[in-house]
Design an enzyme around this catalytic site. Structure first.
Site, PDB file in Angstrom:
ATOM      1  N   LYS A  43       0.817  -1.214   0.000  1.00 20.65           N
ATOM      2  CA  LYS A  43       0.000   0.000   0.000  1.00 20.65           C
ATOM      3  C   LYS A  43       0.850   1.263   0.000  1.00 20.65           C
ATOM      4  CE  LYS A  43      -4.213  -1.688   0.123  1.00 20.65           C
ATOM      5  NZ  LYS A  43      -5.325  -1.296  -0.735  1.00 20.65           N
TER       6      LYS A  43
HETATM    7  C1  LIG Z   1      -3.371  -6.978   3.885  1.00 20.42           C
HETATM    8  C2  LIG Z   1      -4.007  -6.640   2.586  1.00 20.42           C
HETATM    9  N1  LIG Z   1      -4.066  -7.554   1.635  1.00 20.42           N
HETATM   10  C3  LIG Z   1      -4.648  -7.311   0.438  1.00 20.42           C
HETATM   11  C4  LIG Z   1      -5.244  -6.101   0.156  1.00 20.42           C
HETATM   12  C5  LIG Z   1      -5.931  -5.899  -1.186  1.00 20.42           C
HETATM   13  O1  LIG Z   1      -5.256  -5.026  -2.066  1.00 20.42           O
HETATM   14  P1  LIG Z   1      -6.051  -4.007  -2.964  1.00 20.42           P
HETATM   15  O2  LIG Z   1      -6.774  -3.065  -2.057  1.00 20.42           O
HETATM   16  O3  LIG Z   1      -5.037  -3.304  -3.798  1.00 20.42           O
HETATM   17  O4  LIG Z   1      -7.009  -4.791  -3.812  1.00 20.42           O
HETATM   18  C6  LIG Z   1      -5.225  -5.133   1.140  1.00 20.42           C
HETATM   19  C7  LIG Z   1      -5.926  -3.876   0.942  1.00 20.42           C
HETATM   20  O5  LIG Z   1      -6.300  -3.191   1.870  1.00 20.42           O
HETATM   21  C8  LIG Z   1      -4.573  -5.392   2.382  1.00 20.42           C
HETATM   22  O6  LIG Z   1      -4.530  -4.475   3.364  1.00 20.42           O
END
Ligand SMILES: Cc1ncc(COP(=O)(O)O)c(C=O)c1O
Length: 455
Positions: A43
């Site tokens: 992120k």
């Molecule tokens: C720990 C974790 N895994 C996966 C994701 C999913 O990614 P994306 O929001 O880019 O789809 C997030 C998103 O908040 C996350 O915090």
């Protein structure tokens, strides 16, 4: 090499070969280990891009406040960007998130507001609504809205995708990642497919989320929405960052399978990753087992670090209490229905059947609620006490069709749902439904759960 600030170290995370958990699966499985980012997750990439794009657009001015609804990782990225650039941060967060995530955000100077998880997004108490309201009330504030802010997927288009293409030497054939806001999978898949349109993109979803059904049928099915524990992936909304045309398949992974794989990644591969990394690897390997050939090269993105989950999936007591370890204390929906006789038959009524006949059927089979079906699909339900109060108000309803009196359908749960999840879903009267391995539908009532708990 000397970096001017910590945010300049974002990206260029390593691609690492899996050696153990993929045994017996053809092809090569590589993982992109995103906890090497300074905020310990992928992120960071989109957080800095959202901030810099907002500065360019004049939406964020010196001394401003960044307000976001975040499950923790986006907050960490935004907090690092805010420190480097001199902004204040306020984050709203759902109360199912781990305490560690909240403490970590406070540690980097953010203010955190915890909101209830099990309310609809439009409810004024939800973390989406609280963030929006703060943004309205606080002058010179900026609400990045990671769900619909397209800088999110663009960050992965500009960095994650090119890194995977470069480090896999253009030989990547499959890409898999969890889908939450959708930014990671959409941006990365877009870049990779532009290099080679044959690359297959696999989105990892959870039970309790709308994505897989929406991709496969075009239907946004509210019955797919129910509480689950995995953090970061799955949604009860369709964020603008999910580009369904770029995701070829969705695989749903249970909380339990994800938790077990997360622990295996740490112990067998030395990858101390977060819970959704377990979902991504479990789901991607399920796909790979059936579809990969020798010579294929799959890349799975692992979103974050295990330190945020030491009180959950890495805690044996917590795992046992949730029925996720072998000596489980909780049964599952599967246990409840497998105790039923082989000739179990769900009692149902048709949408156009007469109310009078439905009542007779309920009496005959001694059930207090029945699913309403149309063309093999569950389209609603009737429960005896709601029906009774309707008929008392309007006795002519006895001769009406079921469609005139039916309520919302019961929700479907996964076969592996544990009793704690089931009991949170079986609200006052309404039961839940589950499909067994033979695709037969079963009903689970509060009474079934009570019986299973006391066994
Ligand atoms: C720990 C974790 N895994 C996966 C994701 C999913 O990614 P994306 O929001 O880019 O789809 C997030 C998103 O908040 C996350 O915090």
């Amino acid at each position: 090499m000397i970096y001017n600030s910590i945010i300049d170290t974002i990206g260029n995370t390593p691609l690492v070969r899996l050696n153990k958990v993929n045994q017996g699966i053809p092809g090569e499985i590589l993982v992109k280990v995103e906890y090497f980012n300074p905020g310990n997750s992928m992120k960071d990439r989109m957080a800095i891009k959202m901030v810099e794009d907002a500065e360019k657009a004049g939406l964020l001015k010196p001394g401003g406040t960044i307000i976001e609804g975040t499950s923790g990782n986006t907050g960490m990225g935004l907090a690092l960007a805010a420190i480097a650039k001199g902004y204040k941060c306020i984050f709203t967060m759902a109360d199912k998130q781990s305490k560690e995530k909240i403490d970590i955000l406070k540690a980097v100077g953010a203010e955190v507001i915890v909101c209830p998880t099990n309310v609809a997004p439009e409810d004024p108490r939800s973390y989406y609504s609280v963030a929006k309201k703060l943004n309205k009330d606080i002058p010179n504030s900026f609400y990045p809205n990671q769900y619909d802010n397209l800088s999110n997927w663009r960050a992965h288009y500009e960095s994650t995708g090119p890194e995977i293409w470069r480090d896999s030497e253009g030989k990547v054939t499959h890409y898999a990642a969890g889908v939450g806001t959708g930014g990671t999978i959409s941006g990365t898949s877009k870049f990779l497919k532009e290099q080679n349109p044959d690359i297959v993109s696999v989105g990892i979803d959870t039970y309790g989320s709308v994505f897989k059904k929406y991709k496969e049928t075009g239907i946004f099915d509210e019955n797919e929405i129910y509480p689950y524990l995995t953090e970061g992936i799955g949604e009860d909304i369709l964020p603008k960052n999910v580009d369904f045309s770029l995701i070829d398949h969705f695989i749903k992974v249970t909380d339990k399978d994800a938790a077990i794989m997360t622990r295996r990644l740490s112990r067998e591969e030395g990858l101390f990753v977060g819970w959704s990394a377990g979902s991504a690897v479990h789901g991607a390997l399920e796909y790979a087992r059936e579809h990969l050939k020798e010579g294929d090269r799959m890349v799975i993105l692992l979103p974050d670090h295990g330190s945020r989950y030491v009180g959950k999936v890495y805690n044996d007591e917590w795992m046992k209490n949730h029925g996720f370890l072998e000596d489980k204390t909780f049964a599952t929906a599967r246990d409840i229905i497998s105790a039923r006789s082989g000739d179990y038959q769900l009692v149902v009524v048709g949408k156009s059947d007469k109310v009078r006949d439905a009542i007779a059927l309920m009496n005959e089979s001694s059930v207090s609620q029945i699913p309403v079906m149309e063309n093999g699909q569950v389209v609603g339900s009737i429960t005896d006490n709601k029906l009774l109060s309707k008929i008392i108000t309007d006795p002519s309803l006895k001769d009406a069709s079921v469609t005139d009196v039916m309520e919302d359908s019961m929700k479907f749960v996964a076969l592996g749902s544990t009793l704690d999840v089931l009991s949170s879903m079986v609200d006052k009267e309404k039961a839940v439904l589950v499909r067994d391995e033979l695709d037969r539908i079963h009903i689970i009532t509060k009474h079934d759960i009570l019986t299973a708990v006391t066994k």
